[in-house]
Motif scaffolding. Structure first.
Motif, PDB file in Angstrom:
ATOM      1  N   LEU A   1       0.801  -1.319   0.106  1.00  0.00           N
ATOM      2  CA  LEU A   1      -0.101  -0.049  -0.178  1.00  0.00           C
ATOM      3  C   LEU A   1       0.943   1.131   0.090  1.00  0.00           C
ATOM      4  O   LEU A   1       0.699   2.121  -0.636  1.00  0.00           O
TER       5      LEU A   1
ATOM      6  N   LEU B   1       2.501   1.779  -3.735  1.00  0.00           N
ATOM      7  CA  LEU B   1       1.353   2.109  -4.434  1.00  0.00           C
ATOM      8  C   LEU B   1       1.132   3.807  -4.378  1.00  0.00           C
ATOM      9  O   LEU B   1       1.131   4.457  -5.222  1.00  0.00           O
ATOM     10  N   LYS B   2       0.807   3.991  -3.024  1.00  0.00           N
ATOM     11  CA  LYS B   2       0.833   5.571  -2.739  1.00  0.00           C
ATOM     12  C   LYS B   2       1.835   6.452  -3.041  1.00  0.00           C
ATOM     13  O   LYS B   2       1.664   7.465  -3.515  1.00  0.00           O
TER      14      LYS B   2
ATOM     15  N   SER C   1      -2.041   4.505  -7.105  1.00  0.00           N
ATOM     16  CA  SER C   1      -3.283   3.696  -6.396  1.00  0.00           C
ATOM     17  C   SER C   1      -4.536   4.427  -7.005  1.00  0.00           C
ATOM     18  O   SER C   1      -5.644   3.895  -6.891  1.00  0.00           O
ATOM     19  N   GLN C   2      -4.457   5.635  -7.683  1.00  0.00           N
ATOM     20  CA  GLN C   2      -5.686   6.010  -8.682  1.00  0.00           C
ATOM     21  C   GLN C   2      -6.014   5.124 -10.003  1.00  0.00           C
ATOM     22  O   GLN C   2      -6.946   5.213 -10.131  1.00  0.00           O
TER      23      GLN C   2
ATOM     24  N   ASP D   1      -4.627  -1.680  -4.674  1.00  0.00           N
ATOM     25  CA  ASP D   1      -4.716  -1.052  -3.411  1.00  0.00           C
ATOM     26  C   ASP D   1      -5.999  -1.564  -2.514  1.00  0.00           C
ATOM     27  O   ASP D   1      -6.008  -1.779  -1.366  1.00  0.00           O
ATOM     28  N   GLU D   2      -7.282  -1.599  -3.364  1.00  0.00           N
ATOM     29  CA  GLU D   2      -8.459  -1.925  -2.466  1.00  0.00           C
ATOM     30  C   GLU D   2      -8.375  -3.447  -2.272  1.00  0.00           C
ATOM     31  O   GLU D   2      -8.694  -3.838  -1.244  1.00  0.00           O
TER      32      GLU D   2
ATOM     33  N   THR E   1      -6.152  -3.894   0.676  1.00  0.00           N
ATOM     34  CA  THR E   1      -6.527  -3.276   1.883  1.00  0.00           C
ATOM     35  C   THR E   1      -7.822  -4.303   2.398  1.00  0.00           C
ATOM     36  O   THR E   1      -7.553  -4.596   3.692  1.00  0.00           O
TER      37      THR E   1
END
Length: 99
Positions: free
Chosen positions: A25, A28-29, A34-35, A40-41, A44
């Protein structure tokens, strides 16, 4: 009837995979990916499963034998769910379904 014997193993493995999810995560950020992806979902979701598994396995170790077995079983299923989510995520990345 042996109970609470898997909890230390679940706690160890789940906490390691929890750390891996945090690294993914954060990466990715940091890379601003992440967009554009659904990775990332899904990670999570796995992170939530692993966190709950860590908490329940810790409660199983610290609790009494009567309730500890239920915590351990639930932690075991949550750990397995997190592993399945990561496996499906890896397959989707491998076959370029999500990128």
């Amino acid at each position: 009837m042996a109970t609470n014997n898997k909890s230390p193993h679940i706690l160890n493995a789940a906490s390691n995979l929890l750390g891996l999810c945090f690294v993914v995560l954060t990466s990715l950020k940091f890379l601003n990916l992440s967009q554009r992806t659904y990775i990332d979902e899904t990670v999570t979701i796995a992170l939530v499963f692993f966190m709950a598994s860590c908490i329940l396995s810790f409660l199983s170790i610290r609790g009494n034998l009567k309730t500890g077995g239920r915590w351990e079983t639930t932690a075991d299923y949550l750990f397995l769910s997190g592993m399945i989510v990561l496996f499906i995520t890896a397959l989707l990345i491998l076959f370029n379904v999500i990128a």
